[in-house]
Design an enzyme around this catalytic site. Structure first.
Site, PDB file in Angstrom:
ATOM      1  CD1 TRP A  37      -0.080  -1.544   3.097  1.00 30.27           C
ATOM      2  CD2 TRP A  37       0.723   0.526   3.254  1.00 30.27           C
ATOM      3  NE1 TRP A  37       0.769  -1.503   4.187  1.00 30.27           N
ATOM      4  CE2 TRP A  37       1.268  -0.238   4.308  1.00 30.27           C
ATOM      5  CE3 TRP A  37       1.075   1.873   3.154  1.00 30.27           C
ATOM      6  CZ2 TRP A  37       2.152   0.297   5.240  1.00 30.27           C
ATOM      7  CZ3 TRP A  37       1.961   2.412   4.083  1.00 30.27           C
ATOM      8  CH2 TRP A  37       2.492   1.624   5.114  1.00 30.27           C
TER       9      TRP A  37
ATOM     10  CG  HIS B  13      -2.677  -2.978  -4.781  1.00 31.33           C
ATOM     11  ND1 HIS B  13      -1.719  -2.746  -3.809  1.00 31.33           N
ATOM     12  CD2 HIS B  13      -2.501  -2.004  -5.712  1.00 31.33           C
ATOM     13  CE1 HIS B  13      -1.003  -1.686  -4.147  1.00 31.33           C
ATOM     14  NE2 HIS B  13      -1.449  -1.217  -5.301  1.00 31.33           N
TER      15      HIS B  13
ATOM     16  CD  GLU C 288      12.917  -5.570  -5.369  1.00 32.53           C
ATOM     17  OE1 GLU C 288      13.547  -5.191  -4.349  1.00 32.53           O
ATOM     18  OE2 GLU C 288      13.437  -5.666  -6.482  1.00 32.53           O
TER      19      GLU C 288
ATOM     20  CB  CYS D  86      11.367  -1.010   1.501  1.00 33.78           C
ATOM     21  SG  CYS D  86      11.328  -0.708  -0.283  1.00 33.78           S
TER      22      CYS D  86
END
Length: 452
Positions: A130, A155, A228, A262
């Protein structure tokens, strides 16, 4: 099952979405297979024309997409607009470069002719987060679809409105039905999707826990996977650095997207000779950031996407303080909003040093010299990226081999760029997105050998 999307700033419902039934999911998966059979045979020029059109549509309706991003996850509207523009950029990049990326590689052997061609695989299943609800999807979709694959998107439930809009933009651009499909399901359907014969590969951007679970499923069913995952990037400042520029970049590196990234800088490792000056200027700069309604153009720090995320960050802060960290700024939480927070005297063993902190928290660490700075930087289970600030860029380049991360940025925050491969090492995952490398992840590198 119903999924509700709620604005984290005011608690108002943005949308409600009904989960696909088992029969509907089966039809979606079959449609991905059927669509691939024709889509993969379309001329490359047709596919590049369509992805170029998607980029233009994103620009044309930028405000609508940006408003949905902000309403669903709380990002300041100015950042949401920038995110949509970046998605248009990645579409342009693959429209302009895919012909070169996919060209046949001639290799001299004993054969009359031998070469490698790059063929699409089929449907690629993407599980996306998100925090950058459009960008994370487009950096997967643009190369994957343009190469001739089809895409299936699951999603995060709190951004299903964004997911729906993205499916619509591909259809509006002229993509055949089934080439890009949005799947509205609970995570308990993940194994069924991965196991299906239509799915040839899986890509996930998300937490370490989610990545581990999905990677196990991909291995179980022998599907190619790309992960990832989390990050705990360090931001190292050497003594001869331009302190003012380092501070300006540090604020963006940590507070962009309210710290929910991240690749955000999370551990600020400052050499002792300039430590006091950096901390003073950094604290002042962060204190001047404007918090407020994410829909206001002047807002620089919005809310976190959900209250549980703010709660978790606050626990990490309190635990670190209990272990000896010094609170310099912030530290307070109200529902989904968390004040930008600075902690000094952070040491290994504290959550602020060891864990991925997903929010506006900067952990400041003092190092006696460059060697200790890199040793502290490497004390992490994650490996996404490292920043070094210095005027001696030649010396900084020589230290690149000391960093085990997937990226090493000098005098700039770590960021993704369509022209450069992006990905991490260690607990940050494996595989690469973007650039030519990202396109190659989901292609069959087929050897063709012609005997004499």
């Amino acid at each position: 099952m119903k999924f509700k999307s709620v604005n984290p700033y005011n608690g108002k419902q943005v949308g409600e979405y009904t989960a696909h039934t088992s029969e509907e999911l089966d039809a979606i998966l079959e449609r991905a297979t059927t669509a691939f059979e024709s889509w993969s045979q379309k001329p490359l020029s047709h596919r590049t024309d369509l992805i170029k059109k998607v980029g233009q549509l994103l620009r044309d309706d930028q405000e609508d997409y940006a408003r949905m991003i902000t309403m669903e996850m709380g990002k300041p509207i100015s950042e949401s607009r920038a995110e949509v523009n970046k998605c248009a950029w990645v579409c342009d990049h693959y429209a302009e470069n895919t012909e070169d990326f996919l060209k046949i590689e001639e290799i001299a052997t004993d054969a009359k002719r031998s070469f490698v061609r790059h063929d699409p695989m089929g449907a690629v299943f993407a599980i996306m987060p998100w925090n950058f609800p459009f960008w994370q999807v487009f950096r997967f979709a643009a190369p994957t679809l343009t190469a001739g694959n089809t895409g299936l998107l699951k999603h995060a439930p709190n951004v299903f409105g964004c997911a729906q809009m993205m499916e619509e933009v591909f259809l509006k651009a002229g993509y055949p039905k089934g080439v890009f499909q949005n799947i509205i399901v609970h995570q308990d359907q993940t194994e069924k999707i991965i196991a299906h014969d239509a799915v040839k590969a899986v890509t996930l951007t998300g937490s370490e826990k989610a990545g581990s679970a999905v990677a196990q499923l991909a291995g179980k069913y022998l599907k190619k996977s790309l992960m990832e995952l989390g990050g705990n990037n360090s931001f190292i400042v050497w003594e001869e650095a331009d302190i003012d520029q380092a501070v300006k970049t540090a604020v963006s590196a940590r507070m962009l997207n309210c710290g929910q990234s991240c690749i955000a800088a999370k551990r600020f490792i400052i050499l002792e000779g300039i430590y006091d000056e950096f901390v003073s200027k950094f604290t002042q700069a962060v204190s001047e950031l404007k918090s407020g309604d994410p829909m206001d153009d002047g807002t620089q720090v919005g809310t976190l996407a959900r209250k549980d995320l703010a709660d978790q960050l606050n626990r990490q802060i309190k635990q670190s303080i209990a272990q000896g960290a010094e609170l310099l700024l912030g530290g307070e939480q109200e529902n989904c909003f968390h004040q930008p927070t600075l902690l000094a005297n952070v040491k290994p063993g504290m959550p602020a040093f060891d864990d991925e902190t997903f929010g506006p928290l900067a952990a400041i660490i003092k190092a006696k010299d460059i060697e200790e700075a890199f040793e502290l930087s490497e004390r992490s289970k994650y490996g996404l990226g490292t920043t070094v600030f210095t005027k001696d860029t030649a010396k900084a380049v020589e230290y690149a081999h000391r960093v085990s991360d997937g990226a090493y940025f000098i005098n700039e925050l770590v960021k993704s760029d369509p022209r450069l491969p992006f990905g991490g090492t260690k607990r940050s995952g494996y595989g690469r997105e973007l650039a030519k490398d990202g396109m190659m992840e989901f292609l069959n590198k087929k050897v063709v050998y012609v005997g004499k």
